[in-house]
Design a protein around this motif. Sequence first.
Motif, PDB file in Angstrom:
ATOM      1  N   THR A 140       1.407  -1.108  -0.394  1.00 15.98           N
ATOM      2  CA  THR A 140      -0.093  -0.041  -0.321  1.00 15.98           C
ATOM      3  C   THR A 140       0.950   1.511   0.091  1.00 15.98           C
ATOM      4  N   GLU A 141       1.397   1.457   0.799  1.00 16.51           N
ATOM      5  CA  GLU A 141       3.130   2.870   1.105  1.00 16.51           C
ATOM      6  C   GLU A 141       2.991   2.923  -0.719  1.00 16.51           C
ATOM      7  N   LEU A 142       3.705   1.255  -1.451  1.00 17.82           N
ATOM      8  CA  LEU A 142       4.387   1.589  -3.077  1.00 17.82           C
ATOM      9  C   LEU A 142       3.199   2.429  -3.805  1.00 17.82           C
ATOM     10  N   LEU A 143       2.603   2.007  -3.548  1.00 14.52           N
ATOM     11  CA  LEU A 143       0.850   2.353  -4.237  1.00 14.52           C
ATOM     12  C   LEU A 143       0.614   3.959  -3.494  1.00 14.52           C
ATOM     13  N   ASP A 144       0.355   4.224  -2.594  1.00 20.41           N
ATOM     14  CA  ASP A 144       0.101   5.528  -2.664  1.00 20.41           C
ATOM     15  C   ASP A 144       1.522   6.278  -2.688  1.00 20.41           C
ATOM     16  N   ARG A 145       3.090   6.324  -2.279  1.00 12.33           N
ATOM     17  CA  ARG A 145       3.851   6.486  -3.655  1.00 12.33           C
ATOM     18  C   ARG A 145       3.530   7.431  -5.020  1.00 12.33           C
ATOM     19  N   VAL A 146       3.049   6.353  -5.086  1.00 11.95           N
ATOM     20  CA  VAL A 146       3.276   5.768  -7.074  1.00 11.95           C
ATOM     21  C   VAL A 146       2.245   7.090  -7.200  1.00 11.95           C
TER      22      VAL A 146
END
Length: 117
Positions: free
Chosen positions: A45-51
């Motif tokens: 989720t952290e990577l998706l939020d960052r993208v």
Amino acid sequence: MEEETFPVVNMEKLNGEQRAATMNLINDACENWGFFEIVHHGISTELLDRVQKMTKGHYKKCMEDRFKEMVAANASEAVQTEIDDLDWGSTFYLRHLPKSNISEIPDLEHDYREVIK
């Protein structure tokens, strides 16, 4: 009348006995829906939020201004109103496989390219 829901693909089922059924679901979703939701894909989720944050920042910084300049040059008020209401994130398309198109996207900052890779 039963309400139909869009397809949901569980990526965990691709490596096992349910692979064929999962591939059939993906095929059907592409042919009949044009999209599907992917679950259990292993992307944090952290990577998706960052993208998502970086994508919105990219549009805010570059693309929206350029598009508005083009419309301003045409002096079309009706089109300008539509531009102001667009969801810029939904217009962004990156392809990873079979060949990435990230090198074709102009003005991406180095950090953004690295996160996408």
